[in-house]
Design a protein around this motif. Structure first.
Motif, PDB file in Angstrom:
ATOM      1  N   ILE A   1       0.892  -1.221  -0.017  1.00 27.83           N
ATOM      2  CA  ILE A   1      -0.001   0.017  -0.035  1.00 27.83           C
ATOM      3  C   ILE A   1       0.696   1.376   0.036  1.00 27.83           C
ATOM      4  CG2 ILE A   1      -1.754   1.192   1.220  1.00 27.83           C
ATOM      5  CD1 ILE A   1      -2.863  -1.182   2.199  1.00 27.83           C
TER       6      ILE A   1
ATOM      7  N   CYS B   1     -10.260   1.639   7.833  1.00 25.35           N
ATOM      8  CA  CYS B   1      -9.065   1.538   7.570  1.00 25.35           C
ATOM      9  C   CYS B   1      -8.466   2.932   7.026  1.00 25.35           C
ATOM     10  CB  CYS B   1      -8.943   0.488   6.434  1.00 25.35           C
ATOM     11  SG  CYS B   1      -7.010   0.356   5.669  1.00 25.35           S
ATOM     12  N   ILE B   2      -7.388   3.415   7.460  1.00 22.84           N
ATOM     13  CA  ILE B   2      -6.821   4.625   6.638  1.00 22.84           C
ATOM     14  C   ILE B   2      -5.412   4.171   5.876  1.00 22.84           C
ATOM     15  CG2 ILE B   2      -7.651   6.058   8.643  1.00 22.84           C
ATOM     16  CD1 ILE B   2      -4.920   5.806  10.072  1.00 22.84           C
ATOM     17  N   ARG B   3      -5.540   2.896   5.560  1.00 21.16           N
ATOM     18  CA  ARG B   3      -4.349   2.471   4.523  1.00 21.16           C
ATOM     19  C   ARG B   3      -2.841   2.896   5.029  1.00 21.16           C
ATOM     20  NH1 ARG B   3      -8.880   0.859   2.804  1.00 21.16           N
ATOM     21  NH2 ARG B   3      -9.756   1.513   1.300  1.00 21.16           N
ATOM     22  N   CYS B   4      -2.784   2.492   6.226  1.00 19.20           N
ATOM     23  CA  CYS B   4      -1.291   2.834   6.877  1.00 19.20           C
ATOM     24  C   CYS B   4      -0.323   1.893   6.365  1.00 19.20           C
ATOM     25  CB  CYS B   4      -1.333   2.924   8.190  1.00 19.20           C
ATOM     26  SG  CYS B   4      -1.612   1.728   9.172  1.00 19.20           S
ATOM     27  N   SER B   5      -0.702   0.882   6.231  1.00 17.47           N
ATOM     28  CA  SER B   5       0.066  -0.644   5.662  1.00 17.47           C
ATOM     29  C   SER B   5       0.559  -1.082   7.098  1.00 17.47           C
ATOM     30  CB  SER B   5       1.044  -0.197   4.688  1.00 17.47           C
ATOM     31  OG  SER B   5       2.168   0.617   5.063  1.00 17.47           O
ATOM     32  N   ALA B   6       0.398  -0.678   8.425  1.00 17.68           N
ATOM     33  CA  ALA B   6       1.158  -1.123   9.327  1.00 17.68           C
ATOM     34  C   ALA B   6       0.971  -2.753   9.480  1.00 17.68           C
ATOM     35  CB  ALA B   6       0.672  -0.729  10.870  1.00 17.68           C
ATOM     36  N   CYS B   7      -0.209  -3.250   8.949  1.00 17.37           N
ATOM     37  CA  CYS B   7      -0.564  -4.753   9.089  1.00 17.37           C
ATOM     38  C   CYS B   7       0.117  -5.545   8.306  1.00 17.37           C
ATOM     39  CB  CYS B   7      -2.140  -4.808   9.002  1.00 17.37           C
ATOM     40  SG  CYS B   7      -2.902  -4.368   7.292  1.00 17.37           S
TER      41      CYS B   7
ATOM     42  N   ILE C   1      -5.285  -6.445   5.478  1.00 18.07           N
ATOM     43  CA  ILE C   1      -6.513  -5.795   4.953  1.00 18.07           C
ATOM     44  C   ILE C   1      -7.090  -6.018   3.775  1.00 18.07           C
ATOM     45  CG2 ILE C   1      -5.056  -3.621   4.047  1.00 18.07           C
ATOM     46  CD1 ILE C   1      -8.621  -3.438   5.869  1.00 18.07           C
TER      47      ILE C   1
ATOM     48  N   CYS D   1      -3.033  -2.255  14.223  1.00 15.41           N
ATOM     49  CA  CYS D   1      -3.811  -1.405  13.492  1.00 15.41           C
ATOM     50  C   CYS D   1      -4.303  -0.285  14.356  1.00 15.41           C
ATOM     51  CB  CYS D   1      -5.032  -2.007  13.084  1.00 15.41           C
ATOM     52  SG  CYS D   1      -6.281  -1.149  12.192  1.00 15.41           S
ATOM     53  N   PRO D   2      -3.957   1.017  13.594  1.00 12.13           N
ATOM     54  CA  PRO D   2      -4.034   2.125  14.394  1.00 12.13           C
ATOM     55  C   PRO D   2      -5.733   2.722  14.608  1.00 12.13           C
ATOM     56  CG  PRO D   2      -3.835   2.947  12.252  1.00 12.13           C
ATOM     57  CD  PRO D   2      -3.328   1.029  12.524  1.00 12.13           C
ATOM     58  N   VAL D   3      -6.733   1.843  13.793  1.00 15.65           N
ATOM     59  CA  VAL D   3      -8.098   2.193  14.185  1.00 15.65           C
ATOM     60  C   VAL D   3      -8.725   0.845  14.625  1.00 15.65           C
ATOM     61  CG1 VAL D   3      -8.152   4.044  12.671  1.00 15.65           C
ATOM     62  CG2 VAL D   3      -8.378   1.894  11.518  1.00 15.65           C
TER      63      VAL D   3
ATOM     64  N   ILE E   1      -8.778  -2.290  13.847  1.00 18.60           N
ATOM     65  CA  ILE E   1      -9.911  -3.144  13.110  1.00 18.60           C
ATOM     66  C   ILE E   1      -9.389  -4.628  13.419  1.00 18.60           C
ATOM     67  CG2 ILE E   1     -10.370  -4.118  10.757  1.00 18.60           C
ATOM     68  CD1 ILE E   1      -9.620  -1.329   9.777  1.00 18.60           C
TER      69      ILE E   1
ATOM     70  N   ILE F   1      -9.100  -7.742  12.552  1.00 15.38           N
ATOM     71  CA  ILE F   1      -9.071  -8.510  11.305  1.00 15.38           C
ATOM     72  C   ILE F   1      -9.156  -9.939  11.455  1.00 15.38           C
ATOM     73  CG2 ILE F   1      -7.321  -8.797   9.071  1.00 15.38           C
ATOM     74  CD1 ILE F   1      -6.282  -5.940   9.551  1.00 15.38           C
TER      75      ILE F   1
END
Ligand code: SF4
Lengths: 489, 250
Positions: free
Chosen positions: A147, A311-317, A340, A373-375, A377, A379
């Protein structure tokens, strides 16, 4: 696209790819952990981020209408696209109306999702990617595999070769002196892209956030190329998923802390561009916002799965995922790889294709993605929920209409085995008979299993069946009425 | 205090020694344990593969089997996590699907009394030194469900640190999944094997004689991979270490 296991099987054999990914994900993972640990209110920020997103999603219709009015009042034009085709058609027509045949793009997941570049190419319009990694992917005739770092699967040597070979076909050629030093590569890209920025009349972007109250769009990036795309062209077209909305400008305070630390491990990202409609003296004269649904309303209708829209598309996951690390991003077969992607893609596209039905299983359920995940989720929860949809079917929403889908193909044998196993497990006497049989025949057990079990015994030794199960041991040593605990002697 | 053992289907069928170690350990600590024979599997394989409906009879069975007990102790992080995290979801969904409150009530009864072994030792019995003796170099792999779903934290390590004779060495990349994941190991065999191989390499590099986990299923995967690689590192369940004494090293 092949199903995930087949694609992943091929990529796990690619040792260069695995080494590239391992190095990149481990580096960023460690940095992220440090950046997050600096904030003692991280868990409150995370909870706030999840709550704001949930509120936005709960009242999505309201906030979208508010956004539309605000954007229109600020001189922008709003278009609604139900699916990828409609979005591509709208954007193509908007570009055609300007009379231009070339556009510059700031990296955008939404346009990747709908395959906009291909649609524009069919209409004779060339889209130039300006994000460094997207440029590498475009020149290499490749697909993004991450991402945030779409060319994460490439190393410096490969990038040098791509630049040297392909840049000339797309514009200014790579300089003679090009080496694989990062500064050289960046300079080559800068020279190449500067020409594009200065000539472009139309820019295309996505957005990280849209503020309902003010009609403001936000792009967060690190190279400054995005800012060039957003400010230099005469016409700006932004294609944004409807879930990217937040209610108020102040909500950005939360996300502009969560996002950079989670994605690039920076305290603050280098470039945050915000724009609200058009301004007379500065920036694009014409602004179009294309609001993309493409399966999002259907996802919203699912009470468990909808959290994926936070999802804020941070790519941490992606960066912590052990499966992504081995399989690589391409195996996921969509713009959204990693954990994600494994929950978002089968919701946006449905689980009908073999690939989409395999995505919810592309996880060992280790939970590392949920943890970072910063929000917040969950998963793993959504993965298991979607697995149920794959094997059992059930109620879903398709283009706004409730319907009941059948199980995906190819799970009949597994379903029968699961039922049989459950039946045995629900009848301990049967279970015990099976255990005793296994013990008695233990000398004859093969070292390699047939059928699906082969996958296990190809790389791992099978455990030996013991002479006596625990159950039998307990009964032998503690007596028949072991149910009530140890017998007094 | 009425304490029941939940000897999971994997313990029962493939690793009875682990169950026996739990009995030995708890009895040594003065706990009288029962083994209700009506017990079976927690339903994790079915649930995690998408067969939620198949788990419902197993939730009922679990609640009924352990109805008379105050505590249920399982030597498995993932099975304890299955009960604690997923039973309430299974109950809530059954209720939402209009099948009444019964399953939700069964789950509500099962959840608070279910403990993973190391939690039971440190949180209920409040012991960290269980009087064990294990003269070996050991490394510890915190299994994913123990680590993240149950949040076991330092509990297993502190128990191991108190074992006489035991030399605990840190495992690089300890928090990374070993690649088992139940049916994942079969459905995505290549990725699972690659994860297992990396884990095995890290374990061997510590120079430990044994790798300790709180879960037989991860142990099966890790042990199978180590054995195939020709490694001499032994997988061992934490119960077996804690049950060992000067006179009787497990
Ligand atoms: S799911 Fe969470 S961790 Fe993954 S990209 Fe989205 S916000 Fe980031």
């Amino acid at each position: 696209m092949p199903a995930f296991p087949a694609a992943a099987d091929a990529s796990t054999r690619n040792t260069q790819l695995r080494a590239n990914l391992r190095h990149a994900t481990h580096t960023i993972r460690a940095k992220r952990a440090t950046a997050v640990a600096e904030l003692d209110d991280w868990s409150s920020l995370r909870a706030a981020g999840a709550a704001i997103k949930d509120r936005s999603l709960r009242h999505l219709d309201h906030y979208l209408e508010q956004l539309e009015s605000a954007v229109t009042a600020a001189g922008g034009h709003v278009h609604w696209a139900a699916d990828a085709d409609e979005a591509n058609r709208i954007v193509t027509e908007l570009v055609q109306a300007t009379g231009e045949r070339e556009v510059v793009k700031v990296k955008s997941m939404a346009t990747q999702e709908i395959g906009l570049n291909g649609a524009l190419a069919t209409a004779g319009i060339t889209a130039y990617e300006t994000d460094l990694a997207e440029l590498i992917v475009q020149l290499g005739d490749d697909l993004p595999s991450h991402i945030l770092v779409p060319a994460i699967h490439r190393n410096r040597g490969e990038i040098r070769d791509i630049f040297a070979e392909k840049m000339a076909q797309w514009g200014r050629p790579a300089p003679e002196w090009l080496t694989d030093a990062p500064a050289d590569l960046a300079e080559a890209a800068r020279l190449h892209l500067r020409e594009k920025f200065l000539n472009a009349k139309v820019g295309i972007s996505g957005a990280n956030f849209m503020v309902a109250e003010t009609g403001t769009l936000v792009v967060v990036e690190s190279e400054g190329n995005g800012r060039m795309c957003l400010t230099l062209p005469e016409t700006l077209i932004s294609v944004v998923g409807i879930e990217k909305i937040v209610p108020t400008f102040q909500d950005l305070e939360v996300f502009l802390q969560l996002l950079p630390r989670s994605s690039t491990a920076e305290r603050m990202n280098p470039y945050t561009s915000t724009w609200t409609g058009t301004t007379d003296a500065d920036g694009p004269r014409t602004f179009h916002l294309v609001l993309l649904d493409n399966g999002r309303t259907d996802t919203l209708a699912d009470t468990v799965g909808r959290q994926a829209l936070r999802c804020i598309r941070c790519s941490a996951c992606l960066n912590v995922c052990p499966v992504y690390e081995r399989a690589g991003g391409h195996a996921y077969g969509s713009a959204y790889p990693g954990p994600i992607g494994a929950i978002l893609t089968p919701q946006l596209r449905g689980v009908q294709s073999e690939l989409d039905a395999s995505l919810p299983y592309a996880s060992s359920l280790c939970g590392a993605c949920y943890e970072v995940c910063p929000v917040a989720i969950d998963i793993p929860e959504v993965l298991v929920h979607l697995r149920e949809r794959v094997v059992e079917g059930g109620p879903v929403s398709v283009r706004g209409t409730r319907t009941v889908i059948k199980p995906a193909k190819g799970h009949a044998a597994e379903r029968a085995a699961m039922r049989a196993a459950r039946w045995a497990l629900d009848h301990p006497r049967v279970l015990r008979t099976g255990q005793r049989l296994a013990s008695r025949t233990r000398r004859f057990h093969p070292r390699r299993l047939p059928g699906p079990g082969r996958a296990w015994s190809d790389t791992r030794e099978l455990p030996k069946v013991p002479e006596e199960s625990f159950r039998d041991w307990w009964q032998r040593t503690r007596g028949e009425s072991g149910t009530e605990g140890r017998k007094t002697t | 205090m009425r304490v029941a053992l939940f000897i999971t289907c994997v313990n029962d069928t493939l690793y009875p020694h682990t169950g026996q170690a739990v009995v030995t350990l708890l009895e040594r600590l003065g706990v009288e344990v029962g083994f209700p024979e009506a017990q079976s599997c927690c339903g994790q394989p079915q649930f995690n593969t998408g067969y939620r409906h198949e788990t419902e009879p197993l939730v009922r069975r679990y609640a009924a089997a352990f109805h008379d007990y105050d505590y249920v102790v399982a030597p498995s992080g993932s099975c304890a996590a299955m009960v604690r995290d997923n039973y309430p979801r299974i109950g809530a969904k059954a209720a939402a699907e209009g099948r009444g409150q019964e399953l939700a009530d069964a789950a509500a009864e099962a959840v608070p009394k279910t403990y993973e072994l190391t939690e039971f030792l440190t949180d209920v019995l409040k012991v960290t030194d269980v009087g064990a003796y294990y003269p070996h170099t050991v490394t510890y792999h915190p299994t994913c469900h123990g680590l993240r779903m149950l949040g076991l934290g330092d509990r297993p390590r502190s128990l191991l640190a108190a074992v006489k004779g035991l030399n605990l060495v840190e495992l690089p990349g300890a928090d990374e999944c070993c690649g088992f994941g139940g049916t994942f190991a079969v459905k995505n065999a290549a990725v699972s094997a690659a994860m297992g191989a990396d884990k095995a390499r890290n374990i061997t590099a510590t120079g430990a004689e044994a790798v300790c986990t709180v879960d037989n299923s991860c142990q099966m995967h890790i042990g199978g991979t180590l054995a195939r690689q020709g490694s001499t590192v032994r997988p061992v369940h934490i119960a077996e270490i804690l049950a060992s004494t000067e006179g009787n090293v497990w």
